[in-house]
Scaffold this motif. Structure first.
Motif, mmCIF file in Angstrom:
data_model
loop_
_atom_site.group_PDB
_atom_site.id
_atom_site.type_symbol
_atom_site.label_atom_id
_atom_site.label_comp_id
_atom_site.label_asym_id
_atom_site.label_seq_id
_atom_site.Cartn_x
_atom_site.Cartn_y
_atom_site.Cartn_z
ATOM 1 N N GLN A 215 0.834 -1.199 0.000
ATOM 2 C CA GLN A 215 0.000 0.000 0.000
ATOM 3 C C GLN A 215 0.870 1.249 0.000
ATOM 4 O OE1 GLN A 215 -3.508 0.053 -0.324
ATOM 5 N NE2 GLN A 215 -2.854 2.120 -0.870
ATOM 6 N N ASP A 219 0.900 4.239 -2.652
ATOM 7 C CA ASP A 219 0.663 5.634 -2.270
ATOM 8 C C ASP A 219 1.809 6.533 -2.727
ATOM 9 O OD1 ASP A 219 -1.652 4.753 -1.173
ATOM 10 O OD2 ASP A 219 -0.955 4.766 0.900
ATOM 11 N N ILE A 257 -5.493 -0.058 -2.362
ATOM 12 C CA ILE A 257 -6.163 1.141 -2.857
ATOM 13 C C ILE A 257 -5.186 1.828 -3.817
ATOM 14 C CG2 ILE A 257 -7.171 3.371 -2.213
ATOM 15 C CD1 ILE A 257 -7.595 2.010 0.599
ATOM 16 N N ILE A 258 -5.628 1.971 -5.064
ATOM 17 C CA ILE A 258 -4.740 2.573 -6.057
ATOM 18 C C ILE A 258 -5.203 3.987 -6.327
ATOM 19 C CG2 ILE A 258 -3.659 2.289 -8.335
ATOM 20 C CD1 ILE A 258 -3.337 -0.178 -6.504
ATOM 21 N N ARG A 259 -4.379 4.918 -5.940
ATOM 22 C CA ARG A 259 -4.722 6.322 -6.186
ATOM 23 C C ARG A 259 -3.927 6.802 -7.389
ATOM 24 N NH1 ARG A 259 -3.813 5.840 -0.573
ATOM 25 N NH2 ARG A 259 -5.753 5.903 0.595
ATOM 26 N N SER A 260 -4.492 7.746 -8.076
ATOM 27 C CA SER A 260 -3.825 8.276 -9.258
ATOM 28 C C SER A 260 -2.513 8.946 -8.846
ATOM 29 C CB SER A 260 -4.733 9.297 -9.926
ATOM 30 O OG SER A 260 -3.949 10.227 -10.603
ATOM 31 N N ASN A 261 -1.482 8.787 -9.680
ATOM 32 C CA ASN A 261 -0.226 9.446 -9.318
ATOM 33 C C ASN A 261 0.088 10.610 -10.255
ATOM 34 O OD1 ASN A 261 0.392 8.029 -11.555
ATOM 35 N ND2 ASN A 261 2.282 7.116 -10.786
ATOM 36 N N GLN A 263 -2.683 13.288 -11.114
ATOM 37 C CA GLN A 263 -3.443 14.502 -10.822
ATOM 38 C C GLN A 263 -3.072 15.072 -9.456
ATOM 39 O OE1 GLN A 263 -7.326 12.852 -10.950
ATOM 40 N NE2 GLN A 263 -7.287 12.652 -13.165
ATOM 41 N N THR A 264 -2.799 16.356 -9.427
ATOM 42 C CA THR A 264 -2.653 16.987 -8.119
ATOM 43 C C THR A 264 -3.792 17.993 -7.990
ATOM 44 O OG1 THR A 264 -1.167 18.589 -9.077
ATOM 45 C CG2 THR A 264 -0.148 16.785 -7.908
ATOM 46 N N THR A 265 -4.595 17.789 -6.993
ATOM 47 C CA THR A 265 -5.751 18.662 -6.851
ATOM 48 C C THR A 265 -5.342 19.927 -6.110
ATOM 49 O OG1 THR A 265 -6.274 17.684 -4.762
ATOM 50 C CG2 THR A 265 -7.280 16.659 -6.687
#
Ligand code: PEP
Ligand code: MN
Length: 356
Positions: A215, A219, A257-261, A263-265
């Motif tokens: 994980q 991340d 859990i795969i989060r996008s690497n 896009q930075t919001t």
């Protein structure tokens, strides 16, 4: 030096994060290889790893089955349609692995630490088009890791990737090999096109640590994972404690859990600005602390006192550790931070004391 890279695509494998490579630490018997690979294939794993030649710390241990294991891996490739990967440490290994039709090679941590061995491997790979994954060297030396990559790339291997497997330390606590995440992160910052895989099995050295390390790697934006799995982990001939069954592997991957690497919001940007500010003030505070240390150094010099007063040192480490725990940080972290601060403080004091 820039690396000349072409995308690291594996035929028949969807290159979606995380790309998974799995299989036993070592090929042991034909049955163990086929059984493990068969179960992995059923779970949708497309790339099978197994060590044929094992670099062992001490003589007398299981050093891999050697070339007799290569036909077992060929069966995995032909009967299960998986890609096969193994570790090479000498030109002889390269020759035998290529002869057997290996799809992917990786170079182990002990080998990457030795520039002569890396150059010999590079020379043996000249003119060959095969993907090569280069593990970090056992010691935390980013330049040595990059040097190894440059040698392999210099031989014309452009389908390159790296594997972060942690760094050896004398003090083994939680991890078998310290992750020191800042090192692979810095490598990734310098070579954003170089795919980066994490090997949670060798970092953790324990099967309970595999899931949290996977994980963490996700991340941090890693591209893939190389995870040791075995049909019967407890009976494994090498690295038994860190291997998981194909079922457990599937469970771990399912929970990731795969989060996008990419896009930075905006809110992330705002949080990062806060971090930048806090870091600035930490640096300011540290520099104030060092100025006071220099004054103390001056005092000790005038009174003929030794720099390190062990009683005071233990008091600082213990008290700060306890305070840190109250604030939600681990005592190990506090110890590391304050040991580093103290070391710099001593350096500053010695500097003052030795001034003409
Ligand atoms: C392995 O992958 O089984 C291995 C020997 O790894 P490392 O080179 O990272 O120790
Ligand atoms: Mn292993």
């Amino acid at each position: 030096m820039a690396l000349e890279l072409t995308p690291l695509n594996f035929p028949g494998v969807e290159m979606k994060r995380p790309v998974i490579i799995s299989g036993p630490c070592s090929a042991e018997t034909e049955q163990q290889v086929m059984d493990t690979a068969g179960r992995l294939a059923k779970k949708g794993i497309k790339i099978f790893r197994a060590g044929i030649w094992k670099p062992r710390t001490k003589p007398g241990g299981f050093e891999g089955v050697g070339t007799v294991g290569l036909p077992w891996m060929q069966r995995v490739q032909q009967e299960l349609g998986m890609l096969i990967a193994t570790e090479v440490a000498t030109p002889k290994h390269v020759e035998a692995a290529l002869e057997a039709g290996m799809d992917i090679l990786w170079i182990g941590a002990r080998t990457v630490a030795n520039p002569f061995a890396m150059q010999e491997l590079a020379d043996s790979l000249k003119g060959v088009d095969i993907p090569v994954l280069v593990k970090n060297p056992v010691n935390p030396d980013l330049e040595l890791w990059i040097g190894g990559l440059e040698r392999i790339n210099g031989a014309g291997i452009t389908r390159l990737g790296v594997i972060h497997r942690g760094f050896s330390s004398y003090d083994k606590r939680l991890y078998r090999n310290l992750p020191m995440w800042h090192i692979p992160i810095e490598l990734h910052r310098r070579y954003p096109d170089l795919p980066i895989y994490c090997d949670p099995s060798h970092i953790g050295g324990a099967r309970e640590l595999v899931a949290p390390l996977c994980q963490q790697a996700m991340d941090l934006g890693f591209d893939g994972l190389i995870i040791e799995s075995h049909c019967c982990p407890d009976a494994a001939w090498s690295d038994a404690k860190q291997q998981v069954t194909p079922d457990v592997l599937d469970f771990i991957l399912d929970k990731l859990i795969i989060r996008s690497n990419t896009q930075t919001t905006e809110s992330l940007e705002a949080l990062r600005r806060q971090i930048d500010e806090i870091d600035n003030s930490l640096i300011e505070q540290l520099s104030k602390r060092m100025r006071i240390s220099r004054e103390i150094g001056q005092f000790k010099r005038e009174h003929g006192m030794a720099v390190v007063q062990t009683g005071r040192y233990s008091e600082i480490i213990d008290k700060r550790g306890a305070q840190g725990v109250l604030c939600g940080m681990s005592s190990e972290f506090m110890k590391t931070v304050f040991e580093a601060i103290h070391e710099e403080s001593v350096r500053q004091q010695i500097d003052v004391m030795n001034k003409e």
